[in-house]
Design an enzyme around this catalytic site. Structure first.
Site, PDB file in Angstrom:
ATOM      1  N   GLN A  78      36.139  45.130  33.694  1.00  0.00           N
ATOM      2  CA  GLN A  78      34.918  44.979  34.835  1.00  0.00           C
ATOM      3  C   GLN A  78      35.872  46.163  36.113  1.00  0.00           C
ATOM      4  O   GLN A  78      36.147  45.554  36.839  1.00  0.00           O
ATOM      5  CB  GLN A  78      35.321  43.858  35.130  1.00  0.00           C
ATOM      6  CG  GLN A  78      34.221  42.557  34.867  1.00  0.00           C
ATOM      7  CD  GLN A  78      33.249  43.357  34.849  1.00  0.00           C
ATOM      8  OE1 GLN A  78      33.104  43.645  36.108  1.00  0.00           O
ATOM      9  NE2 GLN A  78      31.787  43.430  33.897  1.00  0.00           N
ATOM     10  N   SER A  79      36.195  46.589  36.254  1.00  0.00           N
ATOM     11  CA  SER A  79      36.688  47.694  36.945  1.00  0.00           C
ATOM     12  C   SER A  79      36.280  48.562  38.418  1.00  0.00           C
ATOM     13  O   SER A  79      35.222  48.487  38.130  1.00  0.00           O
ATOM     14  CB  SER A  79      37.195  49.689  36.525  1.00  0.00           C
ATOM     15  OG  SER A  79      37.685  50.225  38.000  1.00  0.00           O
ATOM     16  N   ASN A  80      36.439  47.568  38.983  1.00  0.00           N
ATOM     17  CA  ASN A  80      35.872  47.659  40.792  1.00  0.00           C
ATOM     18  C   ASN A  80      36.186  49.223  41.137  1.00  0.00           C
ATOM     19  O   ASN A  80      35.606  50.493  41.831  1.00  0.00           O
ATOM     20  CB  ASN A  80      37.022  46.958  41.917  1.00  0.00           C
ATOM     21  CG  ASN A  80      36.670  44.947  41.763  1.00  0.00           C
ATOM     22  OD1 ASN A  80      35.256  45.258  41.794  1.00  0.00           O
ATOM     23  ND2 ASN A  80      37.788  45.190  41.176  1.00  0.00           N
TER      24      ASN A  80
END
Ligand SMILES: *Cc1c(COP(=O)(O)O)cnc(C)c1O
Length: 335
Positions: A78-80
């Site tokens: 879930q890397s921004n």
């Protein structure tokens, strides 16, 4: 030459659409007994925003100067950062490859499909999976190998270099953000900011000091213990001294707090849950489960135990991350 003059020498791709707002959070302030102001970096406009847009201006500037046609990045599922990089690549006409590392154990389907992952797909990024959780060297190596494969195919890959042995280009975005806040004319007695890779924290801290502002900057640990993170911020700050001539920091300048870190990176604890509910119900604003909920939880804890004095003015840097809320739906509903 000031640090800000020297900073102009670094190529920058413009991704911001202007300064982000600063707002007074009246009801949250009443609840906590300190005056909370929020720097809305969740509203950096591109690709659902967040702090990575400021950092990417300098990496993309470097990538374009080097003639790159493909952008590569590695991060958590879930890397921004991966999502923001894919958005920046799209805007500038580059291909994007995002390598997603399995850092958070025990998550279900929503985590792997929704939130930032869905946005990566909509942005047309090519997704790779890296199965080991905490193996930064291994993940970097795998991404370099992918870059080599692309090079052999005649492409011009650019790997966003986030390791501590690289120039801290991302921090330059937050040196500028510090100047932006000062020029917005908001007075504050301290600031609270999330501290992960540390480029936001170190950049903001050094940028304030370069403007002669001496207020405490509290870093909220989201990935490492307070001790480890303090060392990391000191290292990045020394690099900024070398790169920009920022004033050297004193021993007391680097403040890191890890009381909201448990049970670990990307996992929700009670402090983060309370912060999410409080922000939503007092202000109609959201903080995300991985970063900003833990940063706000640190602010709440410091206000409650008096480390942030009653009535003082606190600047909370909202670093974004909101798409992850949807990826954490099952965790947010469980209580
Ligand atoms: C990456 C991130 C952070 C941490 O920023 P660093 O510069 O890596 O320390 C904080 N908040 C959000 C929402 C992020 O995506």
């Amino acid at each position: 030459m000031t640090p800000f003059d020297l900073l102009q020498r670094h190529p920058r791709a413009v991704l911001l659409s202007g300064p982000t707002p600063v707002e007074h959070l009246v009801r949250l302030s009443q609840r906590l007994g300190v005056e909370v102001f929020v720097k809305r970096d969740d509203l950096t406009a591109l690709g659902m925003g967040g702090n990575k847009i400021r950092q990417l201006e300098f990496y993309l500037g470097d990538a374009l100067a080097k003639g790159a046609d493909t952008l590569l990045i590695t991060g958590a599922v879930q890397s921004n950062y991966a999502r923001a990089a894919a958005a920046a690549a799209a805007k500038l006409g580059l291909d994007a490859v995002v390598q997603l590392e399995e850092r958070v154990p025990g998550m279900g389907r929503t985590y792997y499909q929704s939130g930032n992952v869905l946005l990566d797909d909509l942005l047309g990024a090519r997704r790779l999976n890296f199965p080991e959780g905490e193996n930064e060297a291994g993940a970097d190596q795998a991404l370099r190998e992918e870059a080599n494969r692309l090079r052999q195919q005649g492409r011009r890959p650019y790997v966003i270099p986030l390791g501590l042995d690289n120039p801290p280009l991302g921090a330059l975005g937050y040196v500028l953000a510090a100047r932006e806040v000062v020029e917005q004319g908001v007075a504050f007695d301290c600031a609270v900011v999330g501290s992960g890779s540390g480029y936001t924290h170190a950049g903001f801290l050094c940028g304030l000091r370069a403007r002669g502002i001496r207020v405490p900057v509290h870093g909220a640990c989201v990935r490492r213990s307070a001790d480890l993170q303090r060392g990391r911020i000191a290292t990045i700050s020394r690099k900024l001294e070398t790169l920009l001539g920022c004033p050297p920091l004193g021993n007391d300048d680097v403040l890191t707090w890890d009381m909201a870190l448990a049970p670990g990176y990307g996992r929700l604890g009670p402090e983060a849950r309370e912060a999410i509910a409080l922000m939503a119900r007092c202000e109609g604003l959201f903080v995300d489960p991985v970063y900003t909920a833990k940063s706000l939880a640190v602010l709440i804890a410091l206000a409650r135990d008096g480390a942030i004095a009653k009535g003082s003015r606190v600047l909370f840097i909202h670093t974004g991350g909101l798409p992850a809320i949807f990826a954490y739906e099952p965790e947010l509903r469980a209580d």
